[in-house]
Write a protein that holds these residues in place. Structure first.
Motif, PDB file in Angstrom:
ATOM      1  N   VAL A 249       0.902  -1.279   0.101  1.00 21.00           N
ATOM      2  CA  VAL A 249      -0.114   0.114  -0.034  1.00 21.00           C
ATOM      3  C   VAL A 249       0.989   1.068   0.018  1.00 21.00           C
ATOM      4  N   LEU A 250       0.751   2.023  -0.981  1.00 21.05           N
ATOM      5  CA  LEU A 250       1.486   3.246  -1.341  1.00 21.05           C
ATOM      6  C   LEU A 250       0.758   4.450  -0.653  1.00 21.05           C
ATOM      7  N   ILE A 251       1.310   5.329   0.335  1.00 17.38           N
ATOM      8  CA  ILE A 251       0.435   6.152   0.798  1.00 17.38           C
ATOM      9  C   ILE A 251       1.122   7.694   0.915  1.00 17.38           C
ATOM     10  N   ASP A 252       0.333   8.634   0.246  1.00 18.48           N
ATOM     11  CA  ASP A 252       0.789   9.930   0.422  1.00 18.48           C
ATOM     12  C   ASP A 252       0.982  10.328   1.655  1.00 18.48           C
ATOM     13  N   ARG A 253       1.740  11.312   2.048  1.00 19.95           N
ATOM     14  CA  ARG A 253       2.018  11.828   3.342  1.00 19.95           C
ATOM     15  C   ARG A 253       0.739  12.888   3.712  1.00 19.95           C
ATOM     16  N   ASP A 254       0.920  14.176   3.262  1.00 19.09           N
ATOM     17  CA  ASP A 254       0.220  15.203   3.913  1.00 19.09           C
ATOM     18  C   ASP A 254      -1.133  15.088   3.335  1.00 19.09           C
ATOM     19  N   GLY A 255      -2.083  15.272   4.249  1.00 21.44           N
ATOM     20  CA  GLY A 255      -3.404  15.104   3.915  1.00 21.44           C
ATOM     21  C   GLY A 255      -4.184  13.835   3.925  1.00 21.44           C
ATOM     22  N   THR A 256      -3.318  12.857   3.713  1.00 24.19           N
ATOM     23  CA  THR A 256      -3.650  11.600   3.710  1.00 24.19           C
ATOM     24  C   THR A 256      -3.405  10.700   4.929  1.00 24.19           C
ATOM     25  N   LEU A 257      -2.150  10.759   5.454  1.00 24.44           N
ATOM     26  CA  LEU A 257      -1.767  10.254   6.740  1.00 24.44           C
ATOM     27  C   LEU A 257      -1.993  11.117   7.852  1.00 24.44           C
ATOM     28  N   ASN A 258      -1.036  12.281   7.422  1.00 17.97           N
ATOM     29  CA  ASN A 258      -1.055  13.312   8.474  1.00 17.97           C
ATOM     30  C   ASN A 258      -2.006  14.726   8.319  1.00 17.97           C
ATOM     31  N   VAL A 259      -2.206  15.237   9.119  1.00 19.66           N
ATOM     32  CA  VAL A 259      -2.917  16.782   8.800  1.00 19.66           C
ATOM     33  C   VAL A 259      -2.282  17.554   8.064  1.00 19.66           C
ATOM     34  N   GLU A 260      -2.969  17.908   6.904  1.00 19.71           N
ATOM     35  CA  GLU A 260      -2.329  18.883   5.964  1.00 19.71           C
ATOM     36  C   GLU A 260      -1.713  20.162   6.547  1.00 19.71           C
ATOM     37  N   LYS A 261      -0.461  20.619   6.520  1.00 20.90           N
ATOM     38  CA  LYS A 261       0.158  21.750   7.154  1.00 20.90           C
ATOM     39  C   LYS A 261       0.717  22.298   5.770  1.00 20.90           C
ATOM     40  N   HIS A 262       0.707  23.450   5.624  1.00 24.37           N
ATOM     41  CA  HIS A 262       1.439  24.340   4.340  1.00 24.37           C
ATOM     42  C   HIS A 262       2.919  24.008   4.770  1.00 24.37           C
ATOM     43  N   TYR A 263       3.812  23.229   3.848  1.00 24.96           N
ATOM     44  CA  TYR A 263       5.096  23.055   4.002  1.00 24.96           C
ATOM     45  C   TYR A 263       5.565  22.780   5.211  1.00 24.96           C
ATOM     46  N   LEU A 264       4.865  21.395   5.753  1.00 29.24           N
ATOM     47  CA  LEU A 264       5.256  21.139   7.075  1.00 29.24           C
ATOM     48  C   LEU A 264       6.786  20.717   7.257  1.00 29.24           C
ATOM     49  N   SER A 265       7.369  21.615   8.072  1.00 31.94           N
ATOM     50  CA  SER A 265       8.813  21.578   8.459  1.00 31.94           C
ATOM     51  C   SER A 265       9.076  21.369   9.854  1.00 31.94           C
ATOM     52  N   ASP A 266       8.343  21.645  10.801  1.00 30.05           N
ATOM     53  CA  ASP A 266       8.575  21.491  12.257  1.00 30.05           C
ATOM     54  C   ASP A 266       7.944  19.856  12.880  1.00 30.05           C
ATOM     55  N   PRO A 267       8.731  19.244  13.400  1.00 25.17           N
ATOM     56  CA  PRO A 267       8.411  17.835  13.674  1.00 25.17           C
ATOM     57  C   PRO A 267       7.352  18.024  14.591  1.00 25.17           C
ATOM     58  N   ASP A 268       7.213  19.062  15.561  1.00 25.03           N
ATOM     59  CA  ASP A 268       6.403  18.990  16.625  1.00 25.03           C
ATOM     60  C   ASP A 268       4.811  19.243  16.186  1.00 25.03           C
TER      61      ASP A 268
END
Length: 180
Positions: free
Chosen positions: A8-27
């Protein structure tokens, strides 16, 4: 030659985790509700799991590859706390005009995962919240899912996806049902 396990191939942002504009903060890495449980069910059923993500923020200078690795470390830790281990995270660090072969909808990330894990992409499932995710899956013959989380609600009317579902958990239900 024995059949490899399906992936199963999964997109990250918006599919697995909450969409954040250019997510760059691990927190700020936050899993979508039910996502980890869905991955655990797939993993327990014998599926390989790989995350495929365009990360043009690197090419744009918004964050470094090292910072992205910290974000992915946080993602892996959140999933591990829920009993989920990923087989890999594949990324395209290029911008839209960089003429690479790995930026979605091109199949470069899928081909890299196939080379490392030896699965048949025609037996794979691609789950994402954008039409480029669907197009990448179709390019390699995978069964495709468009989730309505993240940006997914924008693409439902014109999607080429095999399935349109509410979220990753609903995609997992269909994938597991298809296996029986």
């Amino acid at each position: 030659m024995p059949q490899s396990r399906p992936f199963v191939l999964i997109d990250r942002d918006g599919t697995l985790n909450v969409e954040k504009h250019y997510l760059s903060d691990p927190d700020q890495m936050e899993l979508l509700p039910g996502a980890a449980a869905a991955l655990r069910r797939l993993r327990d059923a014998g599926f390989g799991i790989a995350v495929l993500t365009n990360q043009s923020g690197i090419a744009r200078g918004y964050f470094s590859l090292d910072r992205l690795e910290e974000v992915h470390g946080r993602l892996r830790a959140l999933l591990a706390a829920e009993g989920v281990e990923l087989d890999g995270i594949y990324l395209c660090p290029h911008g839209p005009d960089d003429d690479c072969d790995c930026r979605k909808p091109l199949p470069g990330m899928v081909l890299q995962a196939v080379a490392e894990h030896g699965f048949d992409p025609r037996r794979a499932f691609m789950v994402g919240d954008k039409e480029v995710d669907v197009e990448m899956g179709l390019a390699v013959g995978a069964t495709t899912f468009l989730v309505r989380t993240g940006h997914g609600h924008k693409f439902v009317a014109g999607t080429k996806a095999h399935h349109v579902v509410d979220d990753l958990a609903q995609a997992a239900e269909i994938i597991l049902a298809a296996r029986t």
